[in-house]
Design a protein around this motif. Structure first.
Motif, short mmCIF file in Angstrom:
data_model
loop_
_atom_site.label_atom_id
_atom_site.label_comp_id
_atom_site.label_asym_id
_atom_site.label_seq_id
_atom_site.Cartn_x
_atom_site.Cartn_y
_atom_site.Cartn_z
N ALA A 182 0.82 -1.21 0.00
CA ALA A 182 0.00 0.00 0.00
C ALA A 182 0.86 1.26 0.00
O ALA A 182 0.55 2.24 -0.70
N ARG A 186 0.83 4.14 -2.89
CA ARG A 186 0.60 5.56 -2.58
C ARG A 186 1.74 6.43 -3.11
O ARG A 186 1.52 7.48 -3.72
N ILE A 203 -4.85 1.84 -3.98
CA ILE A 203 -4.50 0.95 -2.87
C ILE A 203 -5.52 -0.18 -2.74
O ILE A 203 -5.16 -1.36 -2.59
#
Length: 395
Positions: A182, A186, A203
């Motif tokens: 994740a 990002r 995500i």
């Protein structure tokens, strides 16, 4: 009335499960699924490019028509091209949360852009063009983030579906670690898109890819249990989770009338959720193989209209992650080709290579690349192994 929603919405124990080490599929099965991700995306892209923003949308079965004079029949679109840029960096095992990794991605994006690309969404084009013209001494990643921030200040229109449409491969970059995955998603998304909606959607989607690939359920018949959206909500900030639960649940409840404006991150992910829901309901009433489910899903994505290559690519990658390369229709695979002069085998190798690189790290991947054994040979020698026992990550 719609049936009860099935999307895993990331509540309670499901959130805790994201940080637990559960069972994983044997290496050979995971490799088959990982190798399918870019191939499935490319299939969807190539089917969708000929039908983008057509009025009315296609009512029948899509064909690989190409796109006028810019893409040939079977040629994938810019979404897969940019995913390949990501894969070319990720397959080295570099940490995409570091400035070094982000510099490498930015440099690859710019090389692609300056190489004569014929189509790209307007916001990304502006950001890349601004970065190209930046003659400061800043490093590449800082330059592109600066350009993205300036574009956001000017327009407040940076929640587009571009990062989402190319992020499937990022679900494989740290396949053992959802939080690291994740954070990578990002960081990469924020290179070009400042709005948090873009990174949040990416995500959630990348986590669905990761989970489908590592899921221990074997066999083609289990695809419906393996392919899900929503578990990645638990990877978002607590204050953002309920909103995304509502958006995805809304998409499930209105699966028969998915969003038509699918050029932004939220409606694009809702479109994927609606299509997934529709195919699962049809499967419950009349069970089909993973291969038939893939065909149905990408067809629905094209019939939806709007950004057909993006949505069909998203759906294609997600279903491919759950069914594996062996179940992606061969009649679609055989026509695939595209920038930078690749075909199916290269896309498959990038997928499995990215998954392995995320486990062994940059040093381990360099050793693999320079060894006599190919990735296929290594997997064939350890088909029943699991990632934890087969390799040890770099410290």
């Amino acid at each position: 009335m719609a049936e009860a929603c099935e999307i895993n919405l990331g509540r309670g124990d499901q959130e805790n499960d994201l940080i637990r080490r559960g069972d994983r599929a044997p290496l050979a099965i995971m490799a088959d699924r990982a190798s399918a991700v870019l191939v499935g995306q490319a299939c969807g892209n190539a089917l969708g490019v000929g039908y983008e923003f057509k009025t009315p949308p296609l009512a029948g079965i899509p064909r690989m028509l190409g796109a006028e004079d810019r893409l040939e029949s079977g040629e994938w679109s810019e979404n897969t091209q940019l995913a390949i840029c990501l894969a070319e960096v990720a397959v080295t095992g570099i940490d995409l949360t570091t400035e070094e990794g982000l510099d490498a991605i930015t440099s690859r994006y710019l090389a692609w852009y300056q190489g004569g690309t014929r189509k790209i969404d307007a916001p990304t084009r502006v950001v890349l063009e601004t970065t190209v013209n930046d003659i400061s001494n800043m490093n590449p990643a800082r330059k592109i983030r600066s350009a993205a921030a300036y574009f956001h200040i000017r327009t407040r229109r940076t929640s587009g579906s571009g990062p989402l449409s190319r992020c499937a491969i990022l679900g494989l970059t740290r396949i053992k670690d959802p939080q690291w995955t994740a954070e990578s998603v990002r960081a990469v998304t924020e290179l070009t898109n400042v709005d948090s909606l873009a990174s949040e959607a990416a995500i959630i989607y990348a986590e669905a890819i990761r989970r489908a690939v590592i899921d221990p359920l074997p066999g083609d018949e289990s695809w419906a249990s393996r392919i899900n959206l929503g578990s990645g909500i638990a990877l978002l900030a607590p204050s953002r989770r309920e909103q995304w639960r509502e958006w995805l649940q809304q998409a499930e409840e209105t699966y028969f009338q998915p969003p038509r404006d699918n050029t932004y991150a939220v409606p694009a992910l809702q479109a994927v959720a609606g299509i997934l829901r529709a195919v699962k309901i049809e499967h419950r009433e009349n069970p089909v193989s993973g291969q038939d489910a893939f065909r149905r899903a990408v067809s629905l994505a094209v019939q939806l209209g709007g950004a057909t290559d993006s949505i069909a690519g998203l759906v294609g990658a997600l279903f491919a992650a759950g069914i594996g390369l062996a179940q992606v229709p061969t009649d679609l695979q055989k026509w695939l080709h595209g920038w930078p002069g690749l075909k199916v085998d290269a896309l498959a190798e990038m997928g499995v290579g990215t998954a392995l690189a995320g486990v062994v790290g940059a040093r381990g991947m360099a050793q693999m690349i320079t060894s006599a054994a190919s990735l296929t040979d290594l997997i064939a020698a350890h088909p029943d192994a699991h990632l934890d026992s087969w390799v040890t990550p770099e410290p």
